[in-house]
Design a protein around this motif. Structure first.
Motif, PDB file in Angstrom:
ATOM      1  N   SER B 117       0.824  -0.912  -0.215  1.00  0.00           N
ATOM      2  CA  SER B 117      -0.105  -0.020   0.154  1.00  0.00           C
ATOM      3  C   SER B 117       0.547   1.496   0.292  1.00  0.00           C
ATOM      4  O   SER B 117       0.366   2.174  -1.191  1.00  0.00           O
ATOM      5  CB  SER B 117      -1.628  -0.104   1.173  1.00  0.00           C
ATOM      6  N   ILE B 118       2.140   1.318   0.967  1.00  0.00           N
ATOM      7  CA  ILE B 118       3.111   2.359   0.849  1.00  0.00           C
ATOM      8  C   ILE B 118       3.159   2.670  -0.434  1.00  0.00           C
ATOM      9  O   ILE B 118       3.291   3.912  -1.462  1.00  0.00           O
ATOM     10  CB  ILE B 118       4.559   2.221   1.379  1.00  0.00           C
ATOM     11  N   ALA B 119       3.697   1.241  -0.829  1.00  0.00           N
ATOM     12  CA  ALA B 119       4.385   1.849  -2.327  1.00  0.00           C
ATOM     13  C   ALA B 119       3.043   2.264  -3.628  1.00  0.00           C
ATOM     14  O   ALA B 119       4.010   2.728  -4.902  1.00  0.00           O
ATOM     15  CB  ALA B 119       4.755   0.670  -3.376  1.00  0.00           C
ATOM     16  N   ALA B 120       2.232   1.399  -3.325  1.00  0.00           N
ATOM     17  CA  ALA B 120       1.347   2.026  -4.096  1.00  0.00           C
ATOM     18  C   ALA B 120       0.656   3.411  -4.230  1.00  0.00           C
ATOM     19  O   ALA B 120       0.754   3.750  -5.488  1.00  0.00           O
ATOM     20  CB  ALA B 120      -0.013   1.029  -4.398  1.00  0.00           C
ATOM     21  N   ALA B 146       8.324   9.452   3.957  1.00  0.00           N
ATOM     22  CA  ALA B 146       9.366   8.781   4.529  1.00  0.00           C
ATOM     23  C   ALA B 146       9.333   7.890   5.909  1.00  0.00           C
ATOM     24  O   ALA B 146       8.728   7.172   6.171  1.00  0.00           O
ATOM     25  CB  ALA B 146      10.219   7.844   3.511  1.00  0.00           C
ATOM     26  N   VAL B 147       9.882   9.290   6.366  1.00  0.00           N
ATOM     27  CA  VAL B 147      10.294   9.591   7.833  1.00  0.00           C
ATOM     28  C   VAL B 147       9.406   8.999   8.479  1.00  0.00           C
ATOM     29  O   VAL B 147       9.338   7.747   9.537  1.00  0.00           O
ATOM     30  CB  VAL B 147      11.033  10.570   8.039  1.00  0.00           C
ATOM     31  N   PRO B 148       8.017   9.385   8.618  1.00  0.00           N
ATOM     32  CA  PRO B 148       6.547   9.409   9.656  1.00  0.00           C
ATOM     33  C   PRO B 148       6.025   7.346   9.008  1.00  0.00           C
ATOM     34  O   PRO B 148       6.193   7.070  10.082  1.00  0.00           O
ATOM     35  CB  PRO B 148       5.848   9.983   8.836  1.00  0.00           C
ATOM     36  N   GLY B 218       8.470  -0.178   0.768  1.00  0.00           N
ATOM     37  CA  GLY B 218       7.679   0.467   0.604  1.00  0.00           C
ATOM     38  C   GLY B 218       7.901   1.895  -0.286  1.00  0.00           C
ATOM     39  O   GLY B 218       7.758   1.853  -1.472  1.00  0.00           O
ATOM     40  N   CYS B 219       9.146   3.009   0.590  1.00  0.00           N
ATOM     41  CA  CYS B 219       8.679   4.056   0.314  1.00  0.00           C
ATOM     42  C   CYS B 219       9.634   4.222  -1.233  1.00  0.00           C
ATOM     43  O   CYS B 219       9.889   4.718  -2.067  1.00  0.00           O
ATOM     44  CB  CYS B 219       8.922   5.019   1.628  1.00  0.00           C
ATOM     45  N   TYR B 220      10.875   2.931  -0.718  1.00  0.00           N
ATOM     46  CA  TYR B 220      12.029   3.429  -1.582  1.00  0.00           C
ATOM     47  C   TYR B 220      11.177   3.066  -3.302  1.00  0.00           C
ATOM     48  O   TYR B 220      11.327   3.950  -4.762  1.00  0.00           O
ATOM     49  CB  TYR B 220      12.864   2.334  -1.846  1.00  0.00           C
ATOM     50  N   HIS B 221      10.734   2.017  -3.435  1.00  0.00           N
ATOM     51  CA  HIS B 221      10.099   1.666  -4.705  1.00  0.00           C
ATOM     52  C   HIS B 221       8.745   2.579  -5.584  1.00  0.00           C
ATOM     53  O   HIS B 221       8.946   2.638  -5.938  1.00  0.00           O
ATOM     54  CB  HIS B 221       9.446   0.601  -4.570  1.00  0.00           C
ATOM     55  N   LYS B 237       4.992  -4.784  -6.646  1.00  0.00           N
ATOM     56  CA  LYS B 237       5.122  -6.313  -6.570  1.00  0.00           C
ATOM     57  C   LYS B 237       6.700  -6.199  -5.930  1.00  0.00           C
ATOM     58  O   LYS B 237       7.099  -6.648  -4.937  1.00  0.00           O
ATOM     59  CB  LYS B 237       5.613  -6.946  -7.927  1.00  0.00           C
ATOM     60  N   ALA B 238       7.723  -5.664  -6.451  1.00  0.00           N
ATOM     61  CA  ALA B 238       9.387  -4.823  -6.001  1.00  0.00           C
ATOM     62  C   ALA B 238       9.339  -4.567  -4.552  1.00  0.00           C
ATOM     63  O   ALA B 238      10.133  -5.414  -3.997  1.00  0.00           O
ATOM     64  CB  ALA B 238       9.828  -4.314  -6.622  1.00  0.00           C
ATOM     65  N   ALA B 239       8.215  -3.482  -3.945  1.00  0.00           N
ATOM     66  CA  ALA B 239       8.558  -3.749  -2.956  1.00  0.00           C
ATOM     67  C   ALA B 239       8.097  -5.002  -1.544  1.00  0.00           C
ATOM     68  O   ALA B 239       8.746  -4.806  -0.949  1.00  0.00           O
ATOM     69  CB  ALA B 239       7.470  -2.534  -2.278  1.00  0.00           C
ATOM     70  N   VAL B 240       7.018  -5.336  -1.664  1.00  0.00           N
ATOM     71  CA  VAL B 240       6.899  -6.534  -1.698  1.00  0.00           C
ATOM     72  C   VAL B 240       7.637  -8.135  -1.442  1.00  0.00           C
ATOM     73  O   VAL B 240       8.138  -8.508  -0.814  1.00  0.00           O
ATOM     74  CB  VAL B 240       5.059  -7.573  -2.118  1.00  0.00           C
TER      75      VAL B 240
END
Lengths: 248, 261
Positions: B117-120, B146-148, B218-221, B237-240
């Motif tokens: 969900s973060i990545a999306a 990203a930080v929070p 999640g944040c990076y991707h 997908k990459a994040a998961v």
């Protein structure tokens, strides 16, 4: 005054900007025209530092934008994005007052909300809209909210990225008139990128045409209609034949 | 020469790409950690992330734990019967849950739910220019987005692991008492007697590490998402996948550090 000298930008093998030279005097409204994919948005993002240019220099009032204090530099700008770029998770007034609720320009919440509602009214939106979420608004209303956000902190310089794309002609006219009025009343420097000729005529003091990675032509709106430049003539009359390839 | 070097190049290219990716993620992690200790801070965004990552992950973590605890009791009973060691069920369920299964399965479930969900969300923000808008509004996207999330996940996942541990042990107890014929008091007494505090604490440290990994990936991707729906899908997908693999690898490393005598 914004000055670009020999600005270049390459993505992989694609040389998008090949040496852009352009001056945008303070208090003037400059419109950049050019076909799709000619690098107009990239040029704008290079000025703002969203994309780092490869070569050349970009200065704001004589200071190189890459070495300027970033926060102070950005505080002078407002920007209306092509799709509005409103934050989905925030209410409309929070979007408009975003800059006023954090950082150097931070105000008390109630004051920020009042300013946001005033800016919404300025762009023709009712106060009731303030508590809605962006997804509940039409495309034209989202554009107006984006415009309200761009002017909320009363910036000296405002950028408009394709302000009328995706709008019907009447709503496009409303947005064009708003931009012209706001830029005039704020005395702001404006830079608009568009390929909508009605926007050009409504908004521009000066026009520059970007083609093939360089500024092909620059002049006033009156000069634009009279110029014999074949690139400009083909573009403003929307001809399929001419020096600009229809299929790029 | 080309025929000789081509296979090497075919191996070297993905290896170099993987090393470059690791380097970029490490730099991103360093930036996130650096921003955690420098103002401005965004408490509202942190609390929202805490609610999303912590509170709303409780049902999935709890369900995972209860079924895992129950299955574990059945497996240990069945395996233990070969050595006449059925009595170890309560202690092994407890140790297995708090040291390994609680943190690892909790981490993986949170990876599936939260990293995606973060990545999306951040990927969609990128393709709709909302991240560019943040920059033009003098707001650092790493600090604001990203930080929070990373901080919230690092703090919330250990709590989820603790709750999951308790629910997993309860699942083992339910099966032990109702299916395997254990006396309820004896089962609970054995659970408490054989469980050491370090068993629990080491699992919580693992949870913190897994929470950090989940939100970071999640944040990076999301922030490096490609264009359009396909780009956001690939980022998700990459994040998961990345978070899951890193959780399992980190789990092995932490187990080596914590328990190799």
């Amino acid at each position: 005054m914004i000055t670009l000298t020999g600005v270049t930008k390459t993505f992989g093998k694609n040389r998008v900007l090949r040496g852009v030279d352009l001056t945008i005097p303070s208090g003037q409204s400059m419109v950049i025209i050019g076909g799709s994919g000619t690098g107009k948005s990239v040029l704008l993002k290079c000025i703002l530092g969203l994309v780092r240019h490869d070569g050349g220099t970009i200065t704001l009032d004589g200071q190189d934008v890459t070495t300027a204090d970033r926060d102070a530099f950005l505080a002078r700008f407002g920007m209306l994005f092509q799709g509005g770029a409103l934050f989905d998770s925030l209410r409309v007034w929070e979007n408009v007052a975003f800059r006023l609720m954090r950082g150097a320009l931070k105000r008390p919440k109630q004051e920020a909300r009042e300013i946001a509602i005033e800016k919404l009214r300025r762009v023709g939106l009712r106060p009731e809209v303030a508590d809605q979420f962006p997804a509940e608004l039409s495309g034209g209303m989202q554009k107006r909210v984006g415009l309200a956000r761009a002017i909320a902190a009363e910036p000296e310089i405002i950028f408009f990225d394709e302000p009328t794309t995706g709008l019907d002609p009447i709503m496009a006219g409303v947005i064009n008139d708003l931009i012209r009025e706001i830029v005039t009343e704020m005395g702001a420097t404006a830079m608009t990128i568009t390929h909508d000729m009605s926007s050009v005529r409504a908004i521009a003091d000066r026009v520059a045409m970007l083609h093939d990675g360089v500024i092909q032509w620059t002049g006033t709106v009156g000069e634009m209609d009279a110029t014999p430049d074949p690139y400009v003539q083909q573009f403003i009359h929307g001809r399929a034949t001419g020096p600009i390839a229809a299929v790029r | 020469m080309t025929a000789l070097t081509a296979p090497l190049a075919a191996i070297g290219r993905p290896v170099l790409a993987a090393l470059a990716l690791i380097g970029r993620i490490a730099l991103f992690a360093a930036r996130v950690v650096g921003h955690m200790v420098r103002p401005p801070f965004y408490p509202r965004e942190f609390l929202q992330a805490l609610l999303q990552i912590g509170w709303f992950s409780l049902p999935v973590v709890g369900l995972t734990a209860v079924f895992t605890g129950g299955a574990l009791a059945l497996q240990i009973y069945s395996g233990g019967a070969r050595f006449n060691a059925e009595a170890v069920v309560p202690s092994i369920v407890a140790i297995g849950m708090v040291r390994e299964l609680g943190p690892v399965l909790g981490g993986l479930m949170v990876a599936a739910r939260v990293a995606s969900s973060i990545a999306a969300e951040i990927g969609t923000m990128k393709v709709t220019e909302q991240i560019d808008a943040l920059v033009t509004l003098s707001t650092d996207p790493i600090k604001y987005l990203a930080v929070p999330r990373v901080l919230a996940a690092t703090l919330a996942v250990p709590v989820l692991v603790a709750v999951g541990d308790a629910i997993g042990i309860a699942g083992g107890w339910l099966v032990g008492v109702n299916r395997l014929g254990f006396n309820s008091t004896v089962y609970l007494q054995n659970t408490v007697d054989f469980l050491e505090s370090w068993d629990v604490v080491s699992g919580l440290w693992k949870g913190a590490a897994f929470g950090f990994i989940v939100a970071l990936m999640g944040c990076y991707h999301g922030m490096n998402s490609g264009r359009g729906a396909q780009g956001v899908g690939a980022a998700t997908k990459a994040a998961v996948v990345g978070a899951s693999v890193l959780i399992l690898a980190t789990n092995y490393l932490l187990t080596e550090v914590f328990f190799s005598a």
